[in-house]
Design an enzyme around this catalytic site. Structure first.
Site, PDB file in Angstrom:
ATOM      1  N   LYS A 248       1.024  -0.898  -0.236  1.00 46.23           N
ATOM      2  CA  LYS A 248       0.250   0.335  -0.013  1.00 46.23           C
ATOM      3  C   LYS A 248       0.658   1.077   0.026  1.00 46.23           C
ATOM      4  CE  LYS A 248      -4.003  -1.894   3.087  1.00 46.23           C
ATOM      5  NZ  LYS A 248      -4.879  -1.762   1.808  1.00 46.23           N
ATOM      6  N   ARG A 322     -10.778 -11.361   2.526  1.00 46.84           N
ATOM      7  CA  ARG A 322     -10.547 -12.651   1.736  1.00 46.84           C
ATOM      8  C   ARG A 322     -10.871 -13.831   1.588  1.00 46.84           C
ATOM      9  NH1 ARG A 322     -11.835  -8.979  -3.427  1.00 46.84           N
ATOM     10  NH2 ARG A 322     -11.722  -7.134  -2.135  1.00 46.84           N
TER      11      ARG A 322
HETATM   12  N1  BES Z   1      -8.050  -3.897   5.114  1.00 44.91           N
HETATM   13  C1  BES Z   1      -8.130  -3.235   2.991  1.00 44.91           C
HETATM   14  C2  BES Z   1      -9.812  -2.413   3.361  1.00 44.91           C
HETATM   15  C3  BES Z   1      -9.600  -0.717   4.229  1.00 44.91           C
HETATM   16  C4  BES Z   1      -9.592  -0.111   3.146  1.00 44.91           C
HETATM   17  C5  BES Z   1     -10.347  -1.231   5.557  1.00 44.91           C
HETATM   18  C6  BES Z   1      -9.700   1.254   4.081  1.00 44.91           C
HETATM   19  C7  BES Z   1      -9.907   0.339   6.095  1.00 44.91           C
HETATM   20  C8  BES Z   1     -10.227   1.266   5.040  1.00 44.91           C
HETATM   21  C9  BES Z   1      -8.400  -4.264   2.722  1.00 44.91           C
HETATM   22  O1  BES Z   1      -7.636  -5.553   2.808  1.00 44.91           O
HETATM   23  C10 BES Z   1      -8.030  -3.954   1.235  1.00 44.91           C
HETATM   24  O2  BES Z   1      -6.383  -3.711   1.060  1.00 44.91           O
HETATM   25  N2  BES Z   1      -8.864  -4.140   0.443  1.00 44.91           N
HETATM   26  C11 BES Z   1      -7.999  -3.817  -0.987  1.00 44.91           C
HETATM   27  C12 BES Z   1      -8.771  -4.981  -2.329  1.00 44.91           C
HETATM   28  C13 BES Z   1      -8.513  -4.906  -3.417  1.00 44.91           C
HETATM   29  C14 BES Z   1      -7.065  -5.004  -3.803  1.00 44.91           C
HETATM   30  C15 BES Z   1      -9.269  -5.228  -4.761  1.00 44.91           C
HETATM   31  C16 BES Z   1      -8.661  -2.263  -1.647  1.00 44.91           C
HETATM   32  O3  BES Z   1     -10.584  -1.756  -0.636  1.00 44.91           O
HETATM   33  O4  BES Z   1      -8.829  -1.752  -1.827  1.00 44.91           O
HETATM   34 MN    MN Z   2      -5.848  -5.449   2.523  1.00 46.43          MN
END
Ligand code: BES
Ligand code: MN
Ligand code: ZN
Length: 466
Positions: A248, A322
């Site tokens: 990230k 997931r």
């Molecule tokens: N933990 C994150 C989701 C999240 C985002 C939680 C903002 C709290 C605040 C999750 O694991 C994630 O990174 N999701 C990705 C999925 C994508 C790669 C399909 C996302 O939402 O960007």
């Molecule tokens: Mn994630």
């Protein structure tokens, strides 16, 4: 904060007497009517406050009037917000104790206590200078039983908020396992890495591979006297989500210690059950691990085999939640429960769709979903149903495995939902996405920034209602 209940606080000396004023009505205190209402024109719109000194005319030093708004619009949610507002005002003026004497329906004791405890919350463990706190409040009129229940709820939320606010360095998978193993009235089994491997949880295991912290699969069980139902609650337990090799950007990683908010919610709920003693069997499940980049991390293009035999091509290592939930769902279904509820900070897409006040909900059973939406509403939370049309599955098609773990960015919350559905076999199921609601970057409503304890009140009330 200590919360007490008395039939009347008329003769109780205290620093501040907190009373209410509905719009177009007088207050219960002569002084307040003369000075605040008649002289200064204090209207009592919802959330307004007015402070006056009593100069020794009554046993309290000051009176704090809280605006309750229009009488016909007042309800339990407004009670919670009004008490939060009053407690924040008491903190501001450094009051150490207060008596609350509201001229309202006496069934609001639970909401009032929850409101007081939400406002009393501060995460000041690591601060040299501690937050200003009201030490003791006394409610008149409410029933002892309602207030006690509110305190159980408020303390469950505090427990959850503390755990989610803790740095990832503290709230590790092993720490969550240790906490789960020490809950009163709960039997807990913790599976370590070798056992997780033996159970065939290839999706969950892959996520934790890059971390120095060992994964812990946690299964807690509460069993009431004559259980009317078997329920499993699963909390996403990513103790830190760096994104993994699909790392990230710094700004998105900043709050990712909150990625175990679902797990913290499940722990808060399980902890409260021995005091509430509901007639139900509840399984609390957490597949805890960290998502880190390293030489041992799982990689884009890897093919994972989940507990139910389905294969998953890793499209993005940041869609890790997931994968852990997939195996936890399979495990829960094998327990033969009637219902499974999972709660997870799952998708940024849900935050984009619904914001930070509203959690997304989806699932395979309209009754369960609509009941949870209704219980959330009366608990002071907001859930909104997102669709799960089969078309969403198209974007998860893989050339080399049964599915990929991510698809299009568009409709991302629903796509995550249909992915999870592949691992539910048997029970009624609801999935709650708290990515937006679990952790606030700035204060909102009665909450300070940081963890909100999202889901705790609703799940506890749901459990109580069966
Ligand atoms: N933990 C994150 C989701 C999240 C985002 C939680 C903002 C709290 C605040 C999750 O694991 C994630 O990174 N999701 C990705 C999925 C994508 C790669 C399909 C996302 O939402 O960007
Ligand atoms: Mn994630
Ligand atoms: Zn995550």
């Amino acid at each position: 904060m200590e919360i007490k209940v008395l039939d009347s606080v008329k003769d109780t000396p205290c620093e501040v007497l907190v009373i209410n004023k509905f719009q177009d009505e007088k207050t219960s205190q002569e002084l307040a009517n003369t000075f605040a209402v008649e002289k200064d024109g204090f209207e009592g719109k919802f959330g307004q406050t007015y402070l006056l000194h009593t100069l020794g005319k009554i046993p309290a030093d000051k009176i704090l009037i809280v605006g309750f708004g229009k009488k016909e619009e007042f309800d339990a949610n407004k009670m919670r917000l009004a008490v939060s507002k009053a407690v924040k005002k008491l903190q501001q003026i450094h009051a150490k104790n207060a008596c609350f004497d509201f001229d309202v329906n006496c069934d609001y004791g639970k909401s009032a206590a929850i409101g007081a405890l939400i406002a009393d919350y501060a995460f000041d463990k690591y601060k040299t200078e501690k937050a200003t706190r009201v030490e003791e409040i006394t409610f008149a009129k409410f029933s002892e039983k309602d207030v006690r229940e509110g305190i159980i709820f408020g303390e469950a939320m505090k427990f959850t908020r503390d755990l989610a606010n803790e740095p990832a360095e503290y709230a590790t998978p092993s720490k969550l396992a240790e906490i789960a193993s020490n809950l009163d009235g709960i039997t807990t089994k913790v599976y370590d890495k070798e056992e997780i491997e033996r159970m065939g949880m290839g999706a969950y295991l892959a996520v934790g591979k890059g971390s120095a912290q060992a994964p812990k699969f946690i299964h807690m069980k509460y069993c009431g006297k004559n259980p009317k139902k078997k329920l499993a609650i699963i909390g996403k337990g990513i103790c830190f989500d760096s994104g993994g090799l699909d790392i990230k950007p710094a700004s998105s990683m900043l709050t990712m210690r909150d990625d175990m908010s679902g797990a913290a919610c499940v722990l808060g709920v399980m902890r409260a059950l021995s005091s509430l003693e509901p007639d139900i069997e509840v399984h609390g499940i957490i597949a805890a691990c960290e998502n880190m980049p390293s030489g041992t991390s799982y990689k884009p293009g890897d093919i994972l085999r989940a507990k139910n035999g389905k294969t998953i091509e890793v499209d993005n290592t940041d869609a890790e939640g997931r994968l852990t939930l997939a195996d936890a769902l399979c495990y829960a279904c094998e327990l033969g429960v009637d219902e499974v509820i999972d709660i997870a900070t799952l998708t940024g897409a849900c935050v984009v769709a619904l914001g930070t006040n509203v959690s997304g909900i989806m699932g395979n059973d309209e009754d369960l979903i609509s009941t949870l939406i209704r219980v959330a509403e009366s608990s002071g939370e907001k859930f909104w149903e997102l669709p799960m049309y089969p078309e969403y599955k198209d974007s998860l098609k893989s050339d080399i495995a049964d599915m990929k773990n991510t698809g299009s960015r568009q409709g991302g919350a629903s796509i995550a939902g249909v992915f999870l559905k592949e691992f539910v076999n048997g029970p009624k199921w609801a999935h709650i996405d708290i990515a937006g609601t679990a952790f606030l970057e700035k204060p909102q409503g009665e909450f300070i920034s940081g963890s909100t304890g999202a889901g705790v009140r609703t799940i506890l009330n749901y459990i109580k209602s069966v």
